[in-house]
Design a protein around this motif. Structure first.
Motif, mmCIF file in Angstrom:
data_model
loop_
_atom_site.group_PDB
_atom_site.id
_atom_site.type_symbol
_atom_site.label_atom_id
_atom_site.label_comp_id
_atom_site.label_asym_id
_atom_site.label_seq_id
_atom_site.Cartn_x
_atom_site.Cartn_y
_atom_site.Cartn_z
ATOM 1 N N UNK A 1 -28.866 -25.348 2.077
ATOM 2 C CA UNK A 1 -30.239 -25.836 2.088
ATOM 3 C C UNK A 1 -30.532 -26.658 3.336
ATOM 4 N N UNK A 2 -29.654 -27.606 3.668
ATOM 5 C CA UNK A 2 -29.962 -28.591 4.696
ATOM 6 C C UNK A 2 -29.467 -28.203 6.089
ATOM 7 N N UNK A 3 -28.395 -27.428 6.151
ATOM 8 C CA UNK A 3 -27.845 -27.030 7.444
ATOM 9 C C UNK A 3 -28.171 -25.576 7.766
ATOM 10 N N UNK A 4 -28.323 -24.750 6.722
ATOM 11 C CA UNK A 4 -28.668 -23.361 6.928
ATOM 12 C C UNK A 4 -27.520 -22.398 6.745
ATOM 13 N N UNK A 5 -26.352 -22.917 6.420
ATOM 14 C CA UNK A 5 -25.204 -22.062 6.142
ATOM 15 C C UNK A 5 -24.276 -22.778 5.162
ATOM 16 N N UNK A 6 -23.591 -22.011 4.285
ATOM 17 C CA UNK A 6 -22.768 -22.618 3.222
ATOM 18 C C UNK A 6 -21.427 -23.132 3.729
ATOM 19 N N UNK A 7 -21.478 -24.148 4.559
ATOM 20 C CA UNK A 7 -20.253 -24.711 5.135
ATOM 21 C C UNK A 7 -19.549 -25.562 4.078
ATOM 22 N N UNK A 8 -18.261 -25.342 3.836
ATOM 23 C CA UNK A 8 -17.525 -26.216 2.907
ATOM 24 C C UNK A 8 -17.463 -27.632 3.469
ATOM 25 N N UNK A 9 -17.846 -28.587 2.663
ATOM 26 C CA UNK A 9 -17.871 -29.985 3.090
ATOM 27 C C UNK A 9 -17.054 -30.835 2.128
ATOM 28 N N UNK A 10 -16.455 -31.877 2.651
ATOM 29 C CA UNK A 10 -15.717 -32.819 1.819
ATOM 30 C C UNK A 10 -16.274 -34.214 2.042
ATOM 31 N N UNK A 11 -16.092 -35.087 1.050
ATOM 32 C CA UNK A 11 -16.659 -36.429 1.124
ATOM 33 C C UNK A 11 -16.013 -37.236 2.230
ATOM 34 N N UNK A 12 -16.844 -37.977 2.947
ATOM 35 C CA UNK A 12 -16.385 -38.898 3.974
ATOM 36 C C UNK A 12 -16.759 -40.301 3.535
ATOM 37 N N UNK A 13 -15.774 -41.141 3.338
ATOM 38 C CA UNK A 13 -16.052 -42.495 2.864
ATOM 39 C C UNK A 13 -16.715 -43.323 3.947
ATOM 40 N N UNK A 14 -17.757 -44.097 3.603
ATOM 41 C CA UNK A 14 -18.378 -44.976 4.597
ATOM 42 C C UNK A 14 -17.386 -45.969 5.204
ATOM 43 N N UNK A 15 -16.323 -46.304 4.481
ATOM 44 C CA UNK A 15 -15.336 -47.246 5.000
ATOM 45 C C UNK A 15 -14.621 -46.703 6.227
#
Length: 280
Positions: free
Chosen positions: A20-34
């Motif tokens: 939806x937001x980037x335009x391709x189904x890229x696998x993403x993992x959480x990045x901690x703000x810390x």
């Protein structure tokens, strides 16, 4: 509650959000703000997701925020310091309609510096896009639809078609929570099956978080305030008479009410509960 539900969806269905937001189904993992050094700014209201090439920074907002441009610029610099080689997409998603100028701000600007980001106002988005993706289903009722109740029914039909029970329950519970921003609770309960929602991770986590928050606040007055806020969200304004009865409850009774109100659908449920649990 609404921000944490959106975060849960973005983390659990990151490929849907990336499409939806980037335009391709890229696998993403959480990045901690810390990982970005310095003290996070409202870390509870953002989600940072990373792939080999991208970092997706999403802010979910129910209310306009005049400080949003600064926050977006601040996080962009933090990410650049940590990952200078990665592309970054920043999006603020406003959940509920507003005429405020703040929901149209897309840049932070001071003399000599300008930083741009994207803003999505859900109430302007086409509904069909969200009905076509499992991870976006809970947001569909907040989009540009002329009949929100009918859209909720369409979402429910698609939820029933989900074959994996864990995914089904999590989507149903998230839909029920977010639909509460725009629909009456009795309408939501008529459309979504409660037993499925109660099996979800997000429902159980929210329930436990609510109870822990009440315990941690500790003081009687703060516990009462928390309960009244939750009741107002679920049932609307609480009469002065009922407020008085709630304020006379012990801390243990407030915790019990905090758990019971998760099942309330109308003011009569609160009245009946208070009759069955007179103040100690």
């Amino acid at each position: 509650m609404f921000d944490s539900t959106c975060k849960f969806l973005a983390e659990s269905f990151s490929s849907d959000f990336a499409s939806w937001l980037i335009g391709e189904p890229i696998p993403l993992t959480e990045l901690s703000p810390s990982e970005l050094s310095l003290e996070p700014i409202r870390a509870d209201a953002l989600i940072l997701l990373a792939s080999e090439e991208y970092i997706l920074h999403v802010e979910f907002q129910t209310e306009p925020d005049p400080n949003m441009p600064y926050r977006m610029a601040d996080y962009r610099l933090r990410v650049y310091r940590r990952f200078p080689q990665k592309q970054m997409k920043q999006v603020v998603i406003y959940l509920t309609p507003s005429n405020s100028d703040y929901v149209y701000q897309t840049a932070f600007e001071i003399p000599g510096t300008r930083h741009e980001f994207e803003v999505i106002r859900l109430w302007e988005q086409p509904t069909q896009l969200f009905l076509a993706s499992t991870g976006l289903l809970p947001l569909a009722v907040l989009t540009n639809t002329s009949n929100q109740a009918q859209t909720l029914r369409q979402v429910a039909e698609r939820i029933d078609a989900v074959t994996e029970s864990r995914v089904q329950s999590n989507i149903a519970a998230s839909t029920g929570i977010l639909a509460g921003l725009t629909l009456e609770r009795d309408v939501i309960n008529q459309v979504l099956r409660k037993e499925i929602m109660q099996q979800s991770v997000i429902y159980q986590e929210w329930k436990e978080e609510f109870l822990q928050e009440g315990r941690q606040e500790g003081r009687q007055e703060e516990g009462q305030s928390l309960i009244l806020r939750q009741l107002t969200r679920r049932l609307g304004d609480v009469s002065p008479e009922l407020q008085s009865q709630i304020q006379s409850l012990s801390l243990d009774q407030l915790e019990a009410l905090g758990e019971a109100l998760l099942d309330f659908t109308e003011p009569a449920d609160l009245v009946n509960w208070l009759k069955q649990h007179p103040s100690e």
